[in-house]
Design an enzyme around this catalytic site. Structure first.
Site, PDB file in Angstrom:
ATOM      1  CG  ASP A   1      -0.248  -0.094   2.518  1.00 56.20           C
ATOM      2  OD1 ASP A   1       0.986   0.066   2.556  1.00 56.20           O
ATOM      3  OD2 ASP A   1      -0.923  -0.304   3.540  1.00 56.20           O
TER       4      ASP A   1
ATOM      5  CG  ASP B   1      -6.129  -5.288   1.866  1.00 59.00           C
ATOM      6  OD1 ASP B   1      -6.675  -4.475   1.089  1.00 59.00           O
ATOM      7  OD2 ASP B   1      -5.732  -4.968   3.005  1.00 59.00           O
TER       8      ASP B   1
ATOM      9  CB  CYS C   1     -12.421 -26.427   7.664  1.00 60.25           C
ATOM     10  SG  CYS C   1     -10.873 -25.604   7.279  1.00 60.25           S
TER      11      CYS C   1
ATOM     12  CB  CYS D   1      -7.299 -25.808   7.188  1.00 61.95           C
ATOM     13  SG  CYS D   1      -7.660 -25.691   8.951  1.00 61.95           S
TER      14      CYS D   1
ATOM     15  CB  CYS E   1     -10.204 -28.407  10.489  1.00 65.25           C
ATOM     16  SG  CYS E   1     -10.820 -26.768  10.966  1.00 65.25           S
TER      17      CYS E   1
ATOM     18  CG  HIS F   1      -9.821 -22.420  10.928  1.00 65.25           C
ATOM     19  ND1 HIS F   1     -10.355 -23.451  10.173  1.00 65.25           N
ATOM     20  CD2 HIS F   1     -10.841 -21.542  11.135  1.00 65.25           C
ATOM     21  CE1 HIS F   1     -11.637 -23.206   9.963  1.00 65.25           C
ATOM     22  NE2 HIS F   1     -11.957 -22.054  10.533  1.00 65.25           N
TER      23      HIS F   1
END
Lengths: 404, 404
Positions: free
Chosen positions: B91, B299, B337, B339, B342, B368
């Site tokens: 930015d 974002d 999930c 991931c 999890c 997560h």
């Protein structure tokens, strides 16, 4: 399949062996990372696996206070609780009671203390410590002992040693009467309240413990800084037949040559065919020397705690990552290290993370320090097997000169 | 190979595309995790790779203060500095100056401010912001703008918008004159002071940037909460020909329906063949709705910051992990999930880590939440390609009801 220890090779007093526990095999000599509250601070379990960690330590005192023994037991014991299906060792809680808690009062019965968290009153006895450790369900558990303070008079050290011996028998008696209560003794417990088929499948894929196995209880040698008391403590501790023995009450402020002397005083009286665990040590150079004295197992918060304070261990010596001279250094922490931190990140980046108080600094520093300790132990073990340990040892800086 | 954006499929106003940058390809719509100081807090770069992160954001304000632009440049730019060889966006520093710094004074020239770290005096102008961003060397950089505060009068919003338009031209002029100064424009810089052949080999394995490439400068639409100013800002911003355009100054305290209205006011005037980046948003439900409005990039610190405070996003809604009802819950954070958190850890364990203030809580919670955001975007993209986005969208809870 009961607990088993086999020596594969010796070189001088140093031994290379294998320890078989309900949750897996451990190659010795071994350094055990400390996972106080059921986590090696800042490092995920899959990263510990990548590092080759074969056993880690949990602190009974801490887990007893949070989340509580019954909670861990209800969740299947420490292995299932922390999703770590390899071996775990718990200490007796005694050391933390001596070092952390407030208003401690020692009697023949045990130790009354107040929690360092909220001041609540608790009592550890040999029986309640073993009960807690059976509840937590680690593979190896420790007898409840008194860690004699340093300095201590000869009379005080003897009295303390005698109480530890009486507490050892009480620990053993309680364990014998209750060892089949460990959560993984029978079948695996059902997975309570798990709404995910995926997680159940992952849990069920883990190698189950062969039914009927119990934990291994180790005794602890005390005796203060008196070689004859250390010898007597070792001789009388092994009268209680146990699968392994530890040397406790060292690295409590005494000069390092005195530590070596106390280890030398006890080791000859410990059985050759059982593992010897030196508790709470040491620097990378020291752990090599303890192996030379005949030690098989060690644990210490040093690599993890030092990492969180930016102190890194390398083949070129210690390195304080916050030092300004690393600000533009594109090299890795240690050019000789094969860990994934050294393969990827520069000292400059790691210094920036540490100086900026970024969480990733603590993770990456810890991963490197653990890699350095574990790699040291792997090289020690290999050199024993090859009969080259004396050469290896001669390349290690005299450890009493390098205490941080 | 200059910056390129291709649309693969549309469904209503929603678009699925591909953005080609010097450091790699990004599939859109994309959610960009925020890596403020050159690190996505608590998550290592290899874990970001496992999560499928294709681009992340660094904050110019923060890196300008620590470790400094010249330092990052000397270390090869943000990619090499943080050992992340995929695309990065920086930015302009403007937003942090407005939100973090003290004693800020805005003039036509730029913004004088004091560091939130040590109170030292600094000045950002369009020229110095672009110079800093060329020094940092991200793939996508942002024009220097003024983020109009909310609420603001119409006159104030118009004046602020006009200044942002003047600053846009100055940003563009400076960029055109200096864009070839980016560290990876020519050959790769030598690896200074690296003592490790292993790390050099690892660095050299990374795909090099094709020589001669420059960064992509994006302009930013402002206009406060006035739809006609948003339209005018969009129309006049695109008069400066740039490879992409952002919508800024939203999610600054206004009610959510107003945010949607402002996005709707600007989007029709932005070129269809260029990426549209909505800055600093949003919740998992909101980001789906912004895609429906025609946004390609977003974002937000929400998934990472919320994770560090124990707020987890799941297919069943939000979950506050410290809640006592999770103390004995063997289920994963989110049964749907995939991931690795999890797949391995129980809510009970994660609650214990969080309640005990363990560092691992922050890492696992963040992994997560990022997985949840990235998976949401992958499913959004897939549904656009399959022409099923309307159905997908109808399953998402109206986002103005679910602001945390």
């Amino acid at each position: 399949m009961p607990f088993r220890f086999e020596i594969e090779a010796t070189d001088g007093k140093a031994r290379a062996g294998r320890m078989v526990t309900p949750h897996g095999v451990i190659e010795t000599p071994v350094f055990m990372p400390v996972g106080t509250l059921g986590t090696v601070k800042a490092v995920a379990q899959d990263v510990l696996e990548e590092l080759g960690v074969e056993i880690l330590l949990n602190n009974t005192y801490h887990l007893y206070l949070r989340p509580g023994v019954e909670m861990v037991r209800a969740l299947g014991g420490v292995q299932r609780f922390m999703a770590w299906d390899k071996p775990i060792l718990t200490d007796s809680g005694g050391f933390q009671v001596f070092s952390l808690s407030e208003l401690r009062r020692v009697t023949e019965d045990g130790v009354a203390f107040r929690s360092h968290l909220d001041g609540s009153s608790h009592m550890f006895t040999p029986e309640s410590s073993i009960a807690a450790q059976i509840g937590l369900g680690a593979d190896i558990i420790m007898a409840f002992d008194e860690c004699t303070e340093h300095p201590a008079s000869r009379e005080r050290a003897r009295d303390s040693m005698e109480m530890t011996l009486r507490w050892l028998q009480r620990s053993r008696d309680y364990f014998d009467a209750h060892k089949e209560e460990v959560v993984w003794f029978g079948e695996e417990s059902p997975i309570a309240g798990c709404s995910s088929e995926k997680r159940i499948a992952n849990i069920e894929q883990r190698p189950p413990v062969t039914p009927g196995q119990t934990q291994a209880l180790f005794g602890i040698v005390q005796g203060g800084m008196y070689p004859d008391l250390r010898r007597e403590s070792a001789q009388r501790t092994i009268e209680v037949d146990l699968p392994g023995y530890a040397i406790g009450g060292l690295s409590v402020g005494e000069p390092r040559p005195m530590t070596y002397e106390m280890v030398d005083a006890a080791i000859p009286y410990l059985p050759e065919n059982k593992p010897r665990y030196l508790m709470g040590v040491g620097t990378p150079e020291e752990i090599v020397h303890y192996v030379a004295q005949g030690v098989d197992m060690m644990d210490c918060v040093l690599p993890t705690r030092a990492a969180r304070h930016g102190l890194l261990f390398t083949s070129e010596g210690r390195l304080t990552i916050k030092n300004a001279r690393f600000a533009q250094d594109e090299g890795p922490i240690d050019p000789e290290c094969n860990c994934k931190v050294c393969g990827r990140y520069s000292r400059a980046y790691l210094r920036h993370l540490y100086a900026s108080n970024e969480l990733l600094a603590q993770t990456l520093n810890t991963v490197h320090n653990l890699a350095y300790y574990l790699d040291t132990m792997r090289r020690v073990r290999q050199s024993i097997i090859l009969g080259e340990f004396a050469t290896f040892l001669s390349g290690v800086k005299p450890p009493h000169l390098s205490v941080p």
